[in-house]
Write a protein that holds these residues in place. Structure first.
Motif, PDB file in Angstrom:
ATOM      1  N   GLN A 299      18.050  61.891  34.244  1.00 17.34           N
ATOM      2  CA  GLN A 299      19.474  61.540  34.233  1.00 17.34           C
ATOM      3  C   GLN A 299      19.692  60.187  33.570  1.00 17.34           C
ATOM      4  OE1 GLN A 299      20.247  61.816  38.433  1.00 17.34           O
ATOM      5  NE2 GLN A 299      20.847  63.962  38.289  1.00 17.34           N
TER       6      GLN A 299
ATOM      7  N   GLU B 263      28.894  65.387  36.289  1.00 25.51           N
ATOM      8  CA  GLU B 263      28.263  64.671  37.400  1.00 25.51           C
ATOM      9  C   GLU B 263      29.047  63.402  37.741  1.00 25.51           C
ATOM     10  OE1 GLU B 263      23.625  66.065  36.559  1.00 25.51           O
ATOM     11  OE2 GLU B 263      24.381  64.154  35.793  1.00 25.51           O
ATOM     12  N   LYS B 264      29.516  62.714  36.708  1.00 25.09           N
ATOM     13  CA  LYS B 264      30.316  61.506  36.941  1.00 25.09           C
ATOM     14  C   LYS B 264      31.685  61.858  37.527  1.00 25.09           C
ATOM     15  CE  LYS B 264      29.221  60.249  32.693  1.00 25.09           C
ATOM     16  NZ  LYS B 264      28.996  59.543  31.403  1.00 25.09           N
TER      17      LYS B 264
ATOM     18  N   HIS C 168      23.913  60.074  33.559  1.00 24.63           N
ATOM     19  CA  HIS C 168      24.587  61.273  34.074  1.00 24.63           C
ATOM     20  C   HIS C 168      25.434  61.979  33.021  1.00 24.63           C
ATOM     21  CE1 HIS C 168      23.427  60.991  38.322  1.00 24.63           C
ATOM     22  NE2 HIS C 168      23.592  59.691  38.210  1.00 24.63           N
TER      23      HIS C 168
ATOM     24  N   PHE D  61      23.263  69.955  45.611  1.00 19.76           N
ATOM     25  CA  PHE D  61      22.281  70.216  44.569  1.00 19.76           C
ATOM     26  C   PHE D  61      21.528  71.509  44.840  1.00 19.76           C
ATOM     27  CE2 PHE D  61      18.063  69.848  42.699  1.00 19.76           C
ATOM     28  CZ  PHE D  61      18.366  69.501  41.396  1.00 19.76           C
TER      29      PHE D  61
ATOM     30  N   THR E 158      32.485  64.458  39.456  1.00 23.43           N
ATOM     31  CA  THR E 158      32.366  64.840  40.867  1.00 23.43           C
ATOM     32  C   THR E 158      32.053  63.631  41.746  1.00 23.43           C
ATOM     33  OG1 THR E 158      30.071  65.512  40.411  1.00 23.43           O
ATOM     34  CG2 THR E 158      31.747  67.239  40.464  1.00 23.43           C
TER      35      THR E 158
ATOM     36  N   HIS F  62      23.403  71.089  40.292  1.00 18.40           N
ATOM     37  CA  HIS F  62      24.373  70.045  39.942  1.00 18.40           C
ATOM     38  C   HIS F  62      24.171  68.842  40.848  1.00 18.40           C
ATOM     39  CE1 HIS F  62      28.046  68.035  38.805  1.00 18.40           C
ATOM     40  NE2 HIS F  62      28.369  67.940  40.081  1.00 18.40           N
ATOM     41  N   ASP F  63      23.960  67.691  40.242  1.00 14.80           N
ATOM     42  CA  ASP F  63      23.691  66.465  40.995  1.00 14.80           C
ATOM     43  C   ASP F  63      24.903  65.539  40.889  1.00 14.80           C
ATOM     44  OD1 ASP F  63      22.418  64.560  42.479  1.00 14.80           O
ATOM     45  OD2 ASP F  63      21.229  63.775  40.831  1.00 14.80           O
ATOM     46  N   ILE F  64      25.657  65.420  41.964  1.00 11.20           N
ATOM     47  CA  ILE F  64      26.784  64.481  41.995  1.00 11.20           C
ATOM     48  C   ILE F  64      26.262  63.073  41.735  1.00 11.20           C
ATOM     49  CG2 ILE F  64      28.603  63.491  43.444  1.00 11.20           C
ATOM     50  CD1 ILE F  64      28.616  66.117  45.006  1.00 11.20           C
ATOM     51  N   SER F  65      26.929  62.329  40.876  1.00  8.29           N
ATOM     52  CA  SER F  65      26.472  60.977  40.556  1.00  8.29           C
ATOM     53  C   SER F  65      26.630  60.056  41.763  1.00  8.29           C
ATOM     54  CB  SER F  65      27.261  60.411  39.370  1.00  8.29           C
ATOM     55  OG  SER F  65      26.913  59.059  39.154  1.00  8.29           O
TER      56      SER F  65
END
Length: 335
Positions: A77, A301-302, A297, A164, A304, A206-209
């Motif tokens: 990331q 991701e940004k 990111h 995630f 969310t 999906h990785d939330i920032s």
């Protein structure tokens, strides 16, 4: 001593002097049809800075030649450290390590300094727990709880890690039989922290920032707390609407006066000292948010991360304006 207004003599005739409006003059009710859940124009402008900053940083990453041409690792990331286009594009830069990674400590410290230095909350430079300070701590506790639920723990893995995994992600080590045996059944890789400790990396979902979430939540929390006193010091005034138990909408300041609460703005001597710490932390948070937007990111991701942060801000600072019972417990900054 007489309580009559002082007079001045004009052309031999005594006329009363104009009475100066003091800070103890109750505000006039302001009829409105605006929803108390909506931010004021200044609050809206302040909150708009955050998506604007993410957009600015993302555009920079597309238009600046070095950032655009530098390879990006979706797994990390970020850009590979040896090919990072900027010092701030490296995860090990000092600002990231000593400020962002322990961001909630700095946010909390700045808030405590404001709470016990600014005369609006109680006697300056004393540890007296006034009602305003207690309510301030309750708001901090709610925002901190949201930070913990999203990033630290939520009856197990935090919401970021749960999201995630629900979107198909997992630790790369668990993909192999050897990796699963190395971790053991009792340490199934539910969290990003456990995965990293085992030498693995998140992949697939999906990785939330977390950086965007932390920087937005922490700085917005500080701004919402100090904004009323900053405006008062600047001679500005903006009505925040609230709904009472009967469903009527009116000014929060008028409601405070109806309860017999006076403005405790103090003499202004400690204003700067109390507000400086939150402003510095919020300013550094903004800069690191811009760097995150530029170098780390994906767009989604940004986005969310921003959205989840705004949920916490709205719950603590806008929802109580429409719920008198909640407002009676946690209060509102500056009133």
């Amino acid at each position: 001593m007489s309580n009559s207004s002082p007079t001045r003599r004009i052309n031999g005739t005594s006329t009363p002097r104009p009475t100066q409006i003091s800070s103890t003059t109750p505000p006039k009710p302001t009829p409105t049809t605006l929803s108390p859940l909506l931010p004021t124009p200044l609050e809206g402008l302040l909150l708009a800075i955050y998506p604007g900053t993410l957009l600015l940083g993302s555009l920079f990453s597309l238009l600046e030649p070095h950032a655009r041409n530098a390879p990006y690792s979706a797994t990390l990331q970020s850009h590979p450290p040896e090919l990072a286009p900027s010092y701030f594009a490296q995860k090990k830069n000092l600002f990231n390590v000593f400020f962002v990674k322990v961001g909630w400590f700095w946010t909390t410290l700045a808030f405590i300094i404001f709470l016990f230095l600014h005369p609006n909350t109680g006697p300056s430079r004393t540890l007296v727990l006034t009602p305003r300070r207690v309510q301030g701590f309750l708001r901090w506790a709610l925002v901190t709880l949201w930070w913990m639920v999203v990033t630290q723990w939520f009856f197990g893995p935090p919401l970021i890690d749960r999201g995630f995994r629900l979107t198909g992600g997992q630790c790369e080590l668990i993909r192999t039989e050897e990796g699963r045996k190395g971790m053991g059944e009792a340490r199934e890789l539910f969290t990003g922290a456990a995965c990293k400790l085992a030498g693995g990396k998140w992949k697939g979902g999906h990785d939330i920032s977390g950086h965007v979430f932390l920087l937005v939540l922490g700085s917005a929390f500080l701004w919402m707390e100090i904004l009323p006193v900053v405006m008062r010091r600047a001679g500005l005034r903006e009505e925040r609407m609230v709904m009472d138990a009967s469903g009527k909408i009116g000014s929060a300041e008028t409601e405070a006066w109806s309860r017999g609460e006076e403005d405790r703005g103090g003499d202004g001597r400690d204003d700067k000292g109390g507000v400086s710490a939150p402003v510095v932390v919020a300013g550094m948070s903004w800069w690191m948010l811009l760097m995150t937007a530029a170098y780390f990111h994906t767009w989604f991701e940004k986005f969310t991360g921003l959205l989840v942060a705004f949920v916490g801000v709205a719950t603590v600072y806008f929802l109580p304006r429409a719920l008198p019972s909640m407002r009676a417990v946690i209060g509102m900054p500056g009133v």
